[in-house]
Design an enzyme around this catalytic site. Structure first.
Site, PDB file in Angstrom:
ATOM      1  N   THR A   1     119.058  23.510  37.725  1.00 48.79           N
ATOM      2  CA  THR A   1     118.501  23.331  36.379  1.00 48.79           C
ATOM      3  C   THR A   1     119.123  22.116  35.699  1.00 48.79           C
ATOM      4  O   THR A   1     120.348  21.952  35.714  1.00 48.79           O
ATOM      5  CB  THR A   1     118.726  24.605  35.534  1.00 48.79           C
ATOM      6  OG1 THR A   1     117.996  25.676  36.134  1.00 48.79           O
ATOM      7  CG2 THR A   1     118.260  24.415  34.094  1.00 48.79           C
TER       8      THR A   1
ATOM      9  N   ALA B   1     120.799  30.196  50.960  1.00 41.15           N
ATOM     10  CA  ALA B   1     121.887  30.951  50.334  1.00 41.15           C
ATOM     11  C   ALA B   1     121.598  31.078  48.836  1.00 41.15           C
ATOM     12  O   ALA B   1     122.024  30.243  48.034  1.00 41.15           O
ATOM     13  CB  ALA B   1     123.239  30.259  50.571  1.00 41.15           C
TER      14      ALA B   1
ATOM     15  N   PRO C   1     118.721  26.561  49.844  1.00 40.03           N
ATOM     16  CA  PRO C   1     117.502  27.178  50.389  1.00 40.03           C
ATOM     17  C   PRO C   1     117.786  28.450  51.197  1.00 40.03           C
ATOM     18  O   PRO C   1     117.018  29.397  51.140  1.00 40.03           O
ATOM     19  CB  PRO C   1     116.914  26.063  51.264  1.00 40.03           C
ATOM     20  CG  PRO C   1     117.408  24.801  50.638  1.00 40.03           C
ATOM     21  CD  PRO C   1     118.774  25.111  50.103  1.00 40.03           C
TER      22      PRO C   1
ATOM     23  N   GLN D   1     118.568  42.669  40.713  1.00 42.37           N
ATOM     24  CA  GLN D   1     119.025  43.535  41.808  1.00 42.37           C
ATOM     25  C   GLN D   1     120.507  43.246  42.093  1.00 42.37           C
ATOM     26  O   GLN D   1     121.308  44.166  42.266  1.00 42.37           O
ATOM     27  CB  GLN D   1     118.199  43.284  43.089  1.00 42.37           C
ATOM     28  CG  GLN D   1     116.781  43.828  43.060  1.00 42.37           C
ATOM     29  CD  GLN D   1     115.856  43.019  42.165  1.00 42.37           C
ATOM     30  OE1 GLN D   1     115.921  41.807  42.123  1.00 42.37           O
ATOM     31  NE2 GLN D   1     114.990  43.721  41.439  1.00 42.37           N
TER      32      GLN D   1
ATOM     33  N   THR E   1     119.913  37.643  40.461  1.00 43.30           N
ATOM     34  CA  THR E   1     118.756  38.494  40.146  1.00 43.30           C
ATOM     35  C   THR E   1     119.244  39.834  39.580  1.00 43.30           C
ATOM     36  O   THR E   1     120.414  40.214  39.748  1.00 43.30           O
ATOM     37  CB  THR E   1     117.915  38.783  41.402  1.00 43.30           C
ATOM     38  OG1 THR E   1     118.706  39.596  42.290  1.00 43.30           O
ATOM     39  CG2 THR E   1     117.479  37.514  42.125  1.00 43.30           C
TER      40      THR E   1
ATOM     41  N   ASP F   1     130.213  35.472  35.145  1.00 41.07           N
ATOM     42  CA  ASP F   1     130.619  36.581  34.270  1.00 41.07           C
ATOM     43  C   ASP F   1     130.528  36.156  32.806  1.00 41.07           C
ATOM     44  O   ASP F   1     130.122  36.926  31.938  1.00 41.07           O
ATOM     45  CB  ASP F   1     132.068  37.015  34.559  1.00 41.07           C
ATOM     46  CG  ASP F   1     132.176  37.934  35.785  1.00 41.07           C
ATOM     47  OD1 ASP F   1     131.125  38.344  36.314  1.00 41.07           O
ATOM     48  OD2 ASP F   1     133.313  38.229  36.205  1.00 41.07           O
TER      49      ASP F   1
ATOM     50  N   GLY G   1      92.608  41.558  24.597  1.00 39.62           N
ATOM     51  CA  GLY G   1      92.071  40.300  25.157  1.00 39.62           C
ATOM     52  C   GLY G   1      92.792  39.084  24.593  1.00 39.62           C
ATOM     53  O   GLY G   1      93.028  38.100  25.297  1.00 39.62           O
TER      54      GLY G   1
ATOM     55  N   GLU H   1     120.677  33.070  37.505  1.00 41.17           N
ATOM     56  CA  GLU H   1     122.081  33.498  37.318  1.00 41.17           C
ATOM     57  C   GLU H   1     122.343  34.864  37.963  1.00 41.17           C
ATOM     58  O   GLU H   1     123.063  35.697  37.425  1.00 41.17           O
ATOM     59  CB  GLU H   1     122.474  33.464  35.839  1.00 41.17           C
ATOM     60  CG  GLU H   1     122.503  32.033  35.327  1.00 41.17           C
ATOM     61  CD  GLU H   1     123.399  31.795  34.132  1.00 41.17           C
ATOM     62  OE1 GLU H   1     124.414  32.488  34.009  1.00 41.17           O
ATOM     63  OE2 GLU H   1     123.072  30.887  33.366  1.00 41.17           O
TER      64      GLU H   1
ATOM     65  N   ARG I   1     126.470  34.929  31.780  1.00 39.27           N
ATOM     66  CA  ARG I   1     125.357  35.894  31.815  1.00 39.27           C
ATOM     67  C   ARG I   1     125.055  36.472  30.441  1.00 39.27           C
ATOM     68  O   ARG I   1     123.928  36.907  30.169  1.00 39.27           O
ATOM     69  CB  ARG I   1     125.654  37.011  32.804  1.00 39.27           C
ATOM     70  CG  ARG I   1     125.286  36.591  34.209  1.00 39.27           C
ATOM     71  CD  ARG I   1     125.590  37.636  35.235  1.00 39.27           C
ATOM     72  NE  ARG I   1     125.348  37.060  36.551  1.00 39.27           N
ATOM     73  CZ  ARG I   1     126.150  37.201  37.597  1.00 39.27           C
ATOM     74  NH1 ARG I   1     127.258  37.906  37.492  1.00 39.27           N
ATOM     75  NH2 ARG I   1     125.851  36.654  38.747  1.00 39.27           N
TER      76      ARG I   1
HETATM   77  C1  LIG Z   1     113.749  28.284  37.510  1.00 42.53           C
HETATM   78  C2  LIG Z   1     115.033  28.571  38.219  1.00 42.53           C
HETATM   79  C3  LIG Z   1     116.217  28.030  37.740  1.00 42.53           C
HETATM   80  C4  LIG Z   1     117.422  28.199  38.472  1.00 42.53           C
HETATM   81  N1  LIG Z   1     118.555  27.553  38.067  1.00 42.53           N
HETATM   82  C5  LIG Z   1     119.621  27.524  38.906  1.00 42.53           C
HETATM   83  C6  LIG Z   1     120.742  26.665  38.644  1.00 42.53           C
HETATM   84  O1  LIG Z   1     120.809  25.979  37.632  1.00 42.53           O
HETATM   85  N2  LIG Z   1     121.736  26.619  39.561  1.00 42.53           N
HETATM   86  C7  LIG Z   1     121.713  27.361  40.701  1.00 42.53           C
HETATM   87  O2  LIG Z   1     122.662  27.283  41.473  1.00 42.53           O
HETATM   88  N3  LIG Z   1     120.694  28.213  40.963  1.00 42.53           N
HETATM   89  C8  LIG Z   1     119.637  28.295  40.100  1.00 42.53           C
HETATM   90  N4  LIG Z   1     118.560  29.106  40.376  1.00 42.53           N
HETATM   91  C9  LIG Z   1     118.574  29.909  41.593  1.00 42.53           C
HETATM   92  C10 LIG Z   1     118.641  31.401  41.320  1.00 42.53           C
HETATM   93  O3  LIG Z   1     119.913  31.756  40.864  1.00 42.53           O
HETATM   94  C11 LIG Z   1     118.194  32.108  42.602  1.00 42.53           C
HETATM   95  O4  LIG Z   1     116.797  31.926  42.700  1.00 42.53           O
HETATM   96  C12 LIG Z   1     118.548  33.565  42.622  1.00 42.53           C
HETATM   97  O5  LIG Z   1     119.947  33.737  42.677  1.00 42.53           O
HETATM   98  C13 LIG Z   1     117.903  34.302  43.796  1.00 42.53           C
HETATM   99  O6  LIG Z   1     118.059  33.610  44.990  1.00 42.53           O
HETATM  100  P1  LIG Z   1     116.763  33.357  45.923  1.00 42.53           P
HETATM  101  O7  LIG Z   1     115.721  32.746  45.073  1.00 42.53           O
HETATM  102  O8  LIG Z   1     117.204  32.621  47.119  1.00 42.53           O
HETATM  103  O9  LIG Z   1     116.252  34.793  46.291  1.00 42.53           O
HETATM  104  P2  LIG Z   1     116.785  35.711  47.503  1.00 42.53           P
HETATM  105  O10 LIG Z   1     118.253  35.759  47.488  1.00 42.53           O
HETATM  106  O11 LIG Z   1     116.108  35.303  48.748  1.00 42.53           O
HETATM  107  O12 LIG Z   1     116.240  37.137  47.048  1.00 42.53           O
HETATM  108  C14 LIG Z   1     114.877  37.513  47.198  1.00 42.53           C
HETATM  109  C15 LIG Z   1     114.753  38.931  46.645  1.00 42.53           C
HETATM  110  O13 LIG Z   1     115.577  39.824  47.412  1.00 42.53           O
HETATM  111  C16 LIG Z   1     116.461  40.495  46.531  1.00 42.53           C
HETATM  112  N5  LIG Z   1     117.740  40.704  47.224  1.00 42.53           N
HETATM  113  C17 LIG Z   1     118.477  39.806  47.908  1.00 42.53           C
HETATM  114  N6  LIG Z   1     119.590  40.361  48.373  1.00 42.53           N
HETATM  115  C18 LIG Z   1     119.587  41.638  47.951  1.00 42.53           C
HETATM  116  C19 LIG Z   1     120.486  42.745  48.089  1.00 42.53           C
HETATM  117  N7  LIG Z   1     121.647  42.630  48.751  1.00 42.53           N
HETATM  118  N8  LIG Z   1     120.137  43.925  47.525  1.00 42.53           N
HETATM  119  C20 LIG Z   1     118.975  44.048  46.847  1.00 42.53           C
HETATM  120  N9  LIG Z   1     118.094  43.045  46.677  1.00 42.53           N
HETATM  121  C21 LIG Z   1     118.394  41.857  47.213  1.00 42.53           C
HETATM  122  C22 LIG Z   1     116.590  39.601  45.316  1.00 42.53           C
HETATM  123  O14 LIG Z   1     116.990  40.335  44.164  1.00 42.53           O
HETATM  124  C23 LIG Z   1     115.189  39.062  45.194  1.00 42.53           C
HETATM  125  O15 LIG Z   1     114.378  39.989  44.525  1.00 42.53           O
HETATM  126  C24 LIG Z   1     117.398  28.997  39.622  1.00 42.53           C
HETATM  127  C25 LIG Z   1     116.210  29.603  40.060  1.00 42.53           C
HETATM  128  C26 LIG Z   1     115.036  29.390  39.384  1.00 42.53           C
HETATM  129  C27 LIG Z   1     113.768  30.017  39.899  1.00 42.53           C
END
Ligand SMILES: Cc1cc2nc3c(=O)[nH]c(=O)nc-3n(C[C@H](O)[C@H](O)[C@H](O)COP(=O)(O)OP(=O)(O)OC[C@H]3O[C@@H](n4cnc5c(N)ncnc54)[C@H](O)[C@@H]3O)c2cc1C
Length: 381
Positions: free
Chosen positions: A158, A130, A128, A367, A365, A240, A340, A363, A243
């Protein structure tokens, strides 16, 4: 030898995967999107086709697919249904840390299990507090005698609700930050592990994500992969590699939307002519075709590098970003081309658009991928 066509065995794998996607995934994709139920029938078939266990090496009883084969297959599976594709692809994601860092005994035990019957594993890195900053994990494993005692919370795992084991990333030495992280295989029936309820999502609703709660959960020390402190490196090496399979998902979803939009543009008559006759529409389709082809080549390149043991942090980040941004653009434009009808649930393009969004998030974002690319080019790679 240099060429852009697939060898005959990969062309056959692509055709077989397309048949699977068309006959087994597409007919039920809307149903599982609406209900969010676990698609046991599809996963049994995916096992029969060798897709759930694709990454299990031959000496552990699996097919030992190459990364190139994995991405060729994943493009077709995502074409069929991105939610179902994610469940299947994420099994490979969860197994990769064991492939990279497991001992021969660990590989036989954990990967062998996946090759025997339709079973799932789940990759658990995110917490939550990290997400992008995965190195800031606080889930803690303390060594006591021959056991690790694990405490903490993981999220977005997942396949987590249906997995038999988890590749858990946790801290064995909080004083060292990311260098104190370790990777431990945690069986589902571990006392002290509670699996949370499924996440309700915008898209890819056939896939399952849960929180995991560890309350003094006890795991034998022999479940540690490699050494303490190697966890973050294992996680980065895993991503790596994997992705490229996410990029392939982007190509598959984009292609699915493009096909519907092209067909619609050629047959929808307005002002006495097919809407394709308007350059505003045909150029949109030309841009879609252009970006889909570029995405596929980048995806194949990143996968080929893994197969040839060439470091591909930059190329897999480029492929993931380019292909999944393409998927978002193409699916959004496909909705526009259908007007539509694009916004209606009578057509699949609205689902493709919802599904595409997740590919830009998980995997790492897009960004964060740009941060990886920037770091690599700064270092001259
Ligand atoms: C449906 C789903 C499946 C998933 N499956 C898995 C899984 O199997 N295992 C697992 O471990 N995780 C999984 N994830 C987690 C996923 O990898 C994370 O949601 C993702 O890495 C982003 O973390 P966060 O949601 O905490 O967003 P945050 O890290 O809080 O980021 C919020 C926003 O800020 C941006 N941001 C953050 N830091 C920076 C920076 N330094 N520079 C620019 N922009 C930044 C991000 O790009 C994003 O747009 C899953 C997520 C979802 C929604």
């Amino acid at each position: 030898m240099f060429g852009f066509t697939l060898p005959s065995e990969l062309l056959a794998a692509k055709e077989r995967a397309h048949t699977f996607a068309e006959k087994i995934m597409r007919p039920v994709s809307r149903k599982y999107d609406e209900t969010g139920e676990w698609a046991t029938d599809v996963y049994q078939a995916a096992f029969d086709f060798g897709y759930l266990q694709a990454m299990v090496p031959e000496d552990c009883g699996g097919p030992g697919a190459s990364q190139l084969e994995e991405v060729v297959v994943c493009e077709e599976l995502a074409w069929g249904c991105a939610g179902l594709y994610t469940s299947i692809m994420a099994n490979g994601l969860a197994m990769t840390p064991v492939l990279i860092a497991g001992s021969p005994e660990q590989k036989k035990k954990w990967l062998g299990m996946i090759a025997e019957e339709p079973k799932f594993a789940a990759f658990s890195l995110s917490e939550p507090n990290a997400g992008s900053d995965a190195g800031g994990m606080t889930c803690r494993a303390e060594k006591r005698g021959d056991k690790y005692i694990i405490n903490g919370t993981k999220c977005y795992c997942t396949n987590g609700g249906y997995a038999d084991w988890y590749t858990l990333f946790c801290s064995t030495d909080p004083t060292k930050g990311a260098r104190g992280a370790s990777c431990i295989v945690v069986p589902r029936d571990t006392p002290g592990l509670v699996v949370g309820k499924a996440l309700d999502k915008m898209g890819q609703r056939a896939s399952n994500q849960v929180e995991l709660y560890f309350n003094d959960a006890e795991v034998p020390v022999e479940n540690l992969l490699a050494k303490e402190g190697m966890g973050f490196i294992i996680a980065m090496k895993t991503l790596d590699q994997t992705r490229a399979a996410v990029a392939a998902g982007g190509v598959g979803v984009a292609r699915a939307a493009f096909e519907v939009a092209l067909d619609y543009a050629k047959t929808r008559i307005q002002f006495g002519a097919p809407i394709f006759a308007n350059q505003a529409i045909s150029f949109m389709l030309a841009d879609m075709a252009k970006k889909i082809e570029a995405s596929r080549l980048l995806t194949w390149q990143a996968a080929w590098m893994t197969d040839n043991n060439i470091k591909n942090s930059k190329q897999s980040a480029i492929a993931k970003t380019f292909a999944t941004d393409t998927a978002m653009e193409v699916t959004t434009d496909a909705v526009q081309i259908l007007g539509g009808n694009g916004y209606s649930r009578d057509y699949l393009v609205e689902k493709f658009m919802r599904d595409a969004k997740l590919l830009q998030i998980y995997e790492g974002t897009n960004q964060i991928q740009r941060l990886v690319i920037a770091k690599e080019i700064q270092q001259g790679n």
